[in-house]
Enzyme design. Sequence first.
Site, PDB file in Angstrom:
ATOM      1  CG  HIS A 372      -2.232  -0.889   0.976  1.00 36.63           C
ATOM      2  ND1 HIS A 372      -3.336  -0.241   0.581  1.00 36.63           N
ATOM      3  CD2 HIS A 372      -2.348  -2.161   1.340  1.00 36.63           C
ATOM      4  CE1 HIS A 372      -4.225  -1.364   0.577  1.00 36.63           C
ATOM      5  NE2 HIS A 372      -3.732  -2.643   1.159  1.00 36.63           N
ATOM      6  CE  LYS A 563      -6.592  13.696   0.802  1.00 38.02           C
ATOM      7  NZ  LYS A 563      -6.759  12.454   0.166  1.00 38.02           N
ATOM      8  NE  ARG A 564      -2.159   7.961   6.972  1.00 33.85           N
ATOM      9  CZ  ARG A 564      -0.806   7.913   6.471  1.00 33.85           C
ATOM     10  NH1 ARG A 564       0.132   8.412   6.985  1.00 33.85           N
ATOM     11  NH2 ARG A 564      -0.769   7.399   5.024  1.00 33.85           N
ATOM     12  CE  LYS A 569      -2.327  10.421   3.379  1.00 35.49           C
ATOM     13  NZ  LYS A 569      -2.958   9.915   2.497  1.00 35.49           N
ATOM     14  CB  THR A 671     -10.323   4.902  -1.111  1.00 38.54           C
ATOM     15  OG1 THR A 671      -9.873   5.030   0.490  1.00 38.54           O
ATOM     16  CG2 THR A 671      -9.620   3.541  -1.398  1.00 38.54           C
ATOM     17  CE  LYS A 675     -13.872   5.800   1.191  1.00 36.02           C
ATOM     18  NZ  LYS A 675     -12.865   5.889   2.275  1.00 36.02           N
TER      19      LYS A 675
END
Length: 829
Positions: A372, A563-564, A569, A671, A675
């Site tokens: 991942h 998100k985290r 990110k 993901t 969504k």
Amino acid sequence: MLANAAKKNGKPKGVSLTADAAALKASIEYHLKFKLARDVESATARDWWTATAMAIRDRILERMLETGNAHRHLNVRRVNYLSMEYLMGRLFLNNLINLGLYETTVVALRELGYDFEEVRAAEEDMGLGNGGLGRLAACFLDSLATMDLPAVGYGIHYEFGLFKQEFVNGHQVEHPDNWIIFGAPWEIIRPDWMQEVKLFGRCEQVFDAGGGARWHWVETKTLLGFPYDIPIVGYGTRTVNILRLWASKATEEFDLKVFNEGGYVEAVKEKALGETVSKVLYPNDKTENGKELRLVQQYFFVACSLRDIIRRHFAALGNSWDNFADKQVVQLNDTHPAIAIAELMRVLLDDEGFAFDRAWALTTKIFAYTNHTLLPEALEKWSAALLHRVLPRHLLIIYDINQRLMETVEARWPGDAGKKRVTSLIEENGGKMVRMANLAVVGSFSVNGVAELHTQLLRSQLFPEFDALYPGRFNNKTNGITPRRWLRACNPRLSALITGKIGDGWVRDLDQLRQLEKFADDPHFQDEFMAVKRANKITLAAIIRRDCGLEVSADAMFDAQIKRLHEYKRQHLNLLHILALYHRILKNPEQEMVPRVFIFAAKAAPGYDLAKAIIKSINAVGAQINADPRVNGKLKVAFLPNYRVSLAARIIPAADVSEQISLAGKEASGTGNMKLALNGAVTIGTLDGANIEILEEVGADNIFIFGQTVTDVAARKQRGYNPWDCYHADEELRHALDWLGSDFFVKGEAVNLPAQVRASLLEGGDPFMVLADFRAYCDCKERVAAAYRDRRGWANIAILNTARVGKFSSDRSIREYADEIWKLKPVKV
């Protein structure tokens, strides 16, 4: 009498498990009175939720027993899914939808005098996961059950989740997430299937009468693993699989002699130590004790799980080790469970007396590995010294596996020390470290990435030698999300609109959403679609008011990055753009601008100081902007605390814009992007992870792509990336960074955390090239704003995003895993 009735009918006398509202009402009242000892007058909303969940669970258990009996009778092949986390969220609504009991339950509670929404709000999010890894696992369990595939999920029954997040003066503060304090009615404890797990000790060689030598693991400590089962309900089917979670207990919980002598704390010391293992999800591993606990957690759960898999296999008549690989496959969800490979080898070598080659041949038919991440720090390594202390026998087995691997590498590339260095399970650069990702690759028959780009990079950059050594082992399985949770349950308004147009077949076959394409230009449907979006925005605005004390307008563009919190990110790229907008407003207050609400939700790992500094920076800048009357409603920043599945289910249906802005080549898949697009949010993103495949599906006119590609990033690094060049070349960027690094947003505070964020981007070398992509990002945001002004055009784009993301159903992902890796067939109950 009641016991006799239970034996005869499988349920208490007088309790009907039919699906009508009258029977459900009776069940709820039964559990309220006889399980909770409450009457109608004294019961709280939580009592009504618990009683209702118990009534629903009765109906689930009936199906779960049917499923188990069918699987045992047919002696099915089964996938065993090993994951350190399962981000399940709340199960109440999903279980009702999957069972087909949603409307019935609404009616039953209304007739009992209670509002359904008030009752379901009493449920706590299950504290079993953290981010995308755990949410993917939860989606996969839903799809496995819906598609009638025999499966068991395995994990840890954490007493406390990651943490509950609070903001104090903009700083993240962590509180224990005691999610089971009021009980968990979905769970079934299975003490009869408890497992024993050995740890620590030492290894000694023992010789038999024929002079043969074997290793014995001696002087060990023992933990007990207690299984808790959570039923996983399939949609529109009678299949109910299980998620089995292990809670740790000490073998000697209480020393009465020590207690009687006054040693009250010492008397329960072993109990406390034993329960520590399943106490907290992802303990801080900055310390040696933290590292040891993480390793013990991982081994504890895989050892319990493998013993349980073996127990179940041999419980079936006629099963043996000869057909073990025919009946069992184990999927490793990322690198955390990789120690399972060494553990199965230990069982076969030491407990079953297999020769090494026979044990290895069987082991490598059992495991499949999903990678991942491409981030080196996430590819776990354990020091050999730590493994020697905690799992000495496993370290010896890993050395033996590595010796044979090095022989294979030598045969493939004679005399090539470089190839041996990168493929070895042991890294010897300033101390021996065991590379768990390498072990996972070598010990598995399949290795898959989770997006096309990610898999290409696995083969070309991360594991090119293994790809050459094991042709055909690497494959792609793009991630997916369950439409039951992420559209049907979380967005009932849009779900009803879609079903009214095309029927409800999309809930099981998401590709049917393509039928919406013909309505994308229909003004009436556009109005209905955007009315749904606005209603969802009003709902979210109320949550923002409650949790942030901030008034926002549903007419503004809702721009979400949820998100985290991690540097790759690039939440700080978003922050720099917000600073640039703020400065533009202050320079020219009359400038026309699309009103925007920037919505953040994220947790930072407790030991990740820079991530926590980014959170503080966003909150500090947001507080200044939100309080500045000169902004005049053009710009708001809302950082919602305590991000979790139930909060995501409120944000996602309301978002207009989906921020997917990681540096190209760093996000394995994502993901959240799926969504948000499914719910009609338009993506702004880089060519990273699954963004590339979303682009292919929705079309270039319906997504906003910016920034460097993977090739660009590699070329820039090769030339030598210097963030100061970007700083000097872009006046707006320079101003934003200097403004952030000043004390303007943190006046009077002892520590200037925004200055630390600035330093990471300049003096720190900007490892994720935030500054390199800043200008392209800002320009792309202007294109987004221009598109948003065209209300008809925006509605068209949003509808086409919903219509064209059917590929990203977890049902499609699971079908590919089942057909191409697991060789698994559906079993109708």
